[in-house]
Design a protein around this motif. Structure first.
Motif, short mmCIF file in Angstrom:
data_model
loop_
_atom_site.label_atom_id
_atom_site.label_comp_id
_atom_site.label_asym_id
_atom_site.label_seq_id
_atom_site.Cartn_x
_atom_site.Cartn_y
_atom_site.Cartn_z
N THR A 31 0.85 -1.38 -0.18
CA THR A 31 0.02 -0.04 -0.11
C THR A 31 0.97 1.17 -0.06
N ARG A 36 2.82 5.98 -3.15
CA ARG A 36 3.80 6.78 -3.57
C ARG A 36 3.51 6.88 -5.13
N GLY A 57 2.47 9.94 9.45
CA GLY A 57 1.05 9.76 10.10
C GLY A 57 0.58 8.33 9.13
N VAL A 59 -2.63 7.40 6.44
CA VAL A 59 -3.64 7.66 5.56
C VAL A 59 -4.97 7.43 6.19
N MET A 64 -7.65 3.75 2.66
CA MET A 64 -6.95 2.54 2.45
C MET A 64 -7.79 1.40 2.25
N GLY A 85 1.95 -3.91 4.52
CA GLY A 85 1.53 -2.64 4.77
C GLY A 85 0.16 -2.23 5.17
N ARG A 88 -3.02 -1.61 8.66
CA ARG A 88 -2.17 -0.84 9.68
C ARG A 88 -2.82 -0.52 10.95
N GLN A 92 -8.94 -1.33 9.98
CA GLN A 92 -8.65 -1.96 8.79
C GLN A 92 -8.45 -3.47 8.81
N ARG A 155 13.88 7.79 0.32
CA ARG A 155 12.44 8.32 0.61
C ARG A 155 12.38 9.39 1.45
N ARG A 166 7.05 7.50 12.50
CA ARG A 166 6.37 6.53 12.20
C ARG A 166 6.52 5.01 13.03
P1 AMP Z 1 5.12 1.92 3.75
O1 AMP Z 1 5.99 2.08 2.37
O2 AMP Z 1 4.61 0.87 4.09
O3 AMP Z 1 6.27 2.17 4.89
O4 AMP Z 1 4.18 3.43 3.83
C1 AMP Z 1 4.77 4.66 3.57
C2 AMP Z 1 3.46 5.54 4.21
O5 AMP Z 1 2.24 5.17 3.61
C3 AMP Z 1 3.09 5.32 5.74
O6 AMP Z 1 4.06 5.82 6.63
C4 AMP Z 1 1.58 5.82 5.84
O7 AMP Z 1 1.90 7.06 5.73
C5 AMP Z 1 1.25 5.45 4.53
N1 AMP Z 1 0.39 3.98 4.18
C6 AMP Z 1 0.88 2.91 3.80
N2 AMP Z 1 0.00 1.84 4.00
C7 AMP Z 1 -0.95 2.48 4.89
C8 AMP Z 1 -2.09 1.82 5.45
N3 AMP Z 1 -2.38 0.59 5.50
N4 AMP Z 1 -2.92 2.82 6.56
C9 AMP Z 1 -2.67 3.98 6.35
N5 AMP Z 1 -1.43 4.65 5.83
C10 AMP Z 1 -0.80 3.84 5.09
#
Ligand code: AMP
Length: 209
Positions: A31, A36, A57, A59, A64, A85, A88, A92, A155, A166
């Motif tokens: 996700t 991204r 933070g 989303v 999601m 991901g 979270r 969810q 990133r 995070r």
């Molecule tokens: P990641 O690449 O998995 O570290 O995700 C990067 C960012 O995307 C996270 O820090 C959140 O801001 C957002 N994100 C990814 N997956 C979720 C999710 N399931 N719920 C909420 N935010 C998410």
């Protein structure tokens, strides 16, 4: 096989997911990668997610859940998938339960200081998506992708400040998932401080048991 990977940022979810999708021939659903892409394309969703992601933070659950619901219906998920991901939050996870029966949940566990150190050393290739880590998985030539010779980038949320947020967000919002899935009897916990190959072996052993 329908799998979920949980773990704090830089615990090694993406690295292990890439190996598991090859091993089991299933789809990789990250996700974070999906968001991204939306940010890079400048879509409405991307605009909404951008600052939330940069600060570390989460989303909204609603968004999601909608994204994942649509994604797991695609053809490449017929043999199964690995969710990297998502979920979270417990909300969810409850919604995911209504959508599909998850077979196993892999929790990659590592101490906060290890994750923060790893996170700030991460590098990604913007062209082919390969990931590196200056500490334990460096590119052959510093700052250059081994596969396509593109300059590596970091990133935006892999800074000390966003990283700390995070990790805090993980403890507050995502760690309760460990109890949620333990109660269901489908959680496999692995030590995320082991070498990458050993972690993969431990996961496969747990999944095939
Ligand atoms: P990641 O690449 O998995 O570290 O995700 C990067 C960012 O995307 C996270 O820090 C959140 O801001 C957002 N994100 C990814 N997956 C979720 C999710 N399931 N719920 C909420 N935010 C998410």
């Amino acid at each position: 096989m329908k799998l979920v990977l949980i773990g704090a940022p830089a615990a090694g979810k993406g690295t292990q997911a890439a190996r598991l999708v090859k091993h089991y021939g299933i789809a990789h659903i990250s996700t974070g990668d999906m968001l991204r892409e939306e940010v890079a394309k400048g879509t409405e969703l991307g605009k909404e997610a951008k600052s939330i992601m940069a600060s570390g933070g989460l989303v909204s659950d609603e968004l999601m859940i909608a994204i994942v619901k649509e994604r797991i219906q695609k053809d490449d998920c017929k043999n199964g998938f690995i969710l990297d991901g998502f979920p979270r939050t417990v909300v969810q996870a409850e919604k995911l339960d209504e959508m599909v029966k998850v077979d196993k949940v892999v929790y990659i566990n590592a101490p906060d200081d290890v994750m923060l150190e790893r996170l700030t050393a991460r590098q990604t290739c913007p062209k082919c998506g390969a990931t590196y880590n200056k500490l334990f998985l460096p590119s052959k030539v510093e700052g250059i992708c081994d596969h396509c010779a593109t300059e590596l980038t970091q990133r935006k949320d892999d800074t000390v400040e966003a990283g700390r947020n995070r990790i805090k967000t993980f403890h507050e919002q995502s760690e309760p998932l460990v109890g949620f899935y333990t109660e269901k009897g489908i959680l496999i916990e692995v030590d995320g401080t082991m070498p990458i190959d050993e972690i993969t072996n431990a996961i496969v052993k747990g999944l095939d048991a």
